[in-house]
Scaffold this active site. Structure first.
Site, PDB file in Angstrom:
ATOM      1  N   GLY A 227       0.852  -1.311  -0.068  1.00  0.00           N
ATOM      2  CA  GLY A 227      -0.079   0.072  -0.009  1.00  0.00           C
ATOM      3  C   GLY A 227       0.839   1.288  -0.017  1.00  0.00           C
ATOM      4  CD  GLN A 228       5.027   2.548   2.772  1.00  0.00           C
ATOM      5  OE1 GLN A 228       5.651   3.074   2.976  1.00  0.00           O
ATOM      6  NE2 GLN A 228       5.640   1.144   1.897  1.00  0.00           N
ATOM      7  CG  HIS A 229      -1.277   3.535  -2.750  1.00  0.00           C
ATOM      8  ND1 HIS A 229      -0.727   2.492  -3.070  1.00  0.00           N
ATOM      9  CD2 HIS A 229      -2.571   3.370  -2.638  1.00  0.00           C
ATOM     10  CE1 HIS A 229      -1.674   1.558  -3.040  1.00  0.00           C
ATOM     11  NE2 HIS A 229      -2.609   1.786  -2.858  1.00  0.00           N
ATOM     12  CB  ALA A 230      -4.254   8.311  -0.723  1.00  0.00           C
ATOM     13  CB  ALA A 275      -4.641   2.441   3.198  1.00  0.00           C
TER      14      ALA A 275
END
Length: 314
Positions: A227-230, A275
Site C-alpha cells: 500500500g503506502q498510497h491514497a 493506507a
C-alpha cells in the site's frame, strides 16, 4: 561588534557562522565551518557535525552523535544518544567518494538511542526509530520501526488497535465509525458447522460503491509493507480471508491501526485516505474489492502530496 544570538560552551568548538538564534552548542561538541544549523537547536556534549550537514529548527542532537556529510535534518527532529549515521555503503580508507549518499530525516522524526542508519534513506515525517534499531531502508511517515533489520511494528498516534474479537453487526451504520474520516469496520455474516464455515454479505447493502475490480495479496514476506498510497477516486473494501495483517488508515489529520485477522471482518477505505498494510502472517491472504479499474493516475504515492491534496478536499 554584533552579539551572537546563539550559545557556545567555552569547551565547545563551533567553526560555522551559520547558526540560528537560540541554538546551544555544548561542551566538547565540534561543528565544522560548512554546517548549517537552524534556530533553537540543542547540540549536546561530545557531538560532531561535518561540513555538508543541514539541520532545521528545534533539532535536538543528544550526546555522542556524529553527523556526517550528506545528512539533511528537517524541523523538530530528535536524535538520541549515540545514534550512528553512515554516508558511504562501501567505505575504504583514503578513498573518498565523489558524492556522499544523502540521508533525510523529515519533520518531527525521532531516532532512538544507539540506532544505526544506513546511508541514502529517508525517515518519514513523525516516524519513530526504536533504540538499537538498524535501519537499512526508508521508513514511512509516522511508522514505528524496531529490530535488526528494522521493521514496522506500529504507527505513531494511531490510537488503540481495534479488537477484532468484538462481534460486529453486518450493517456498517451499526458497526461504528472509526476515528478516521469515512473509514468503517463491518462484520460479515458467518455460519459454521461440522461441514466447515460460510461467510456471506449482501454487497449492495454493505458497500457504498459498485465493485468493478478485485485483487488478492498473498505470500507477502512478513516484514514487507504494502500500500503506502491514497486514491483520488477509488473506494476499497479489505478482507483478510486467511491469516492476518494490520492496516493503517490516515485521513491527513487522524490515523488509526486495525487488525484484520478473520474473514468475517472487513475494513472500508474511502477515497483520499492514506493506507498501508503490514505485519502479514505467512498464510495471509488479503482480498481487496475496488470501485474502479486500475488507473495509475488515481494513486497518490507521496505522503506530502497527499497531505496537500487532503487539505484542499476538506
Amino acid at each position: 561588534m554584533t552579539k551572537k544570538k546563539y550559545f557556545v560552551h567555552p569547551q565547545g568548538l563551533c567553526e560555522s557562522a551559520t547558526i540560528g538564534a537560540g541554538t546551544r552548542v555544548w561542551a566538547f561538541a565540534h561543528v565544522l565551518p560548512g554546517a548549517r544549523i537552524g534556530d533553537d537547536c540543542n547540540i549536546c556534549d561530545h557531538t560532531f557535525v561535518e561540513n555538508d550537514v543541514i539541520l532545521g529548527d528545534r533539532v535536538t542532537v543528544k550526546c555522542g552523535v556524529q553527523l556526517w556529510d550528506g545528512l539533511r535534518v528537517e524541523d523538530d527532529v530528535f536524535i538520541g544518544p549515540n545514534a550512528t549515521f553512515a554516508n558511504d555503503r562501501f567505505p575504504r580508507s583514503k578513498r573518498r567518494p565523489k558524492n556522499f549518499l544523502q540521508t533525510v530525516l523529515q519533520t518531527g522524526a525521532s531516532i532512538g538511542a544507539n540506532a544505526t542508519m544506513l546511508p541514502g534513506i529517508t525517515v518519514g515525517r513523525g516516524a519513530m526509530v526504536g533504540a538499537g534499531a538498524v535501519v537499512v531502508e526508508s521508513v514511512p511517515a509516522y511508522a514505528i520501526v524496531a529490530g535488526n533489520p528494522a521493521r514496522i511494528v506500529g504507527y505513531c498516534d494511531a490510537g488503540p488497535r481495534k479488537a477484532s474479537k468484538t462481534k460486529l453487526p453486518e450493517k456498517p451504520s451499526l458497526a461504528g465509525r472509526t476515528r478516521v474520516r469515512g473509514v468503517f469496520l463491518a462484520g460479515l455474516s458467518e455460519v459454521a458447522d461440522l461441514r466447515g464455515g460460510l461467510i456471506a454479505a449482501e454487497v449492495a447493502k454493505l458497500l457504498p460503491f459498485v465493485i468493478r475490480r478485485f485483487f488478492l495479496v498473498h505470500h507477502v514476506p512478513g516484514r514487507e509493507v504494502r500500500g503506502q498510497h491514497a486514491h483520488r477516486a477509488c473506494h476499497q473494501f479489505l478482507v483478510c480471508v486467511s491469516g492476518s495483517c494490520r492496516v493503517i488508515a490516515d485521513d491527513g489529520t487522524r490515523r488509526q491501526e486495525f487488525l484484520l485477522d478473520r474473514g468475517s471482518l472487513g475494513l472500508y477505505l474511502p477515497p483520499m485516505v492514506w493506507a498501508a498494510q503490514f505485519d502479514y502472517t505467512a498464510d495471509a491472504g488479503l482480498l481487496v474489492l475496488a470501485s474502479h479499474a486500475y488507473d495509475a493516475a488515481d494513486y497518490i504515492r507521496d505522503y506530502d502530496e497527499f497531505l496537500r491534496a487532503a487539505a484542499r478536499s476538506r
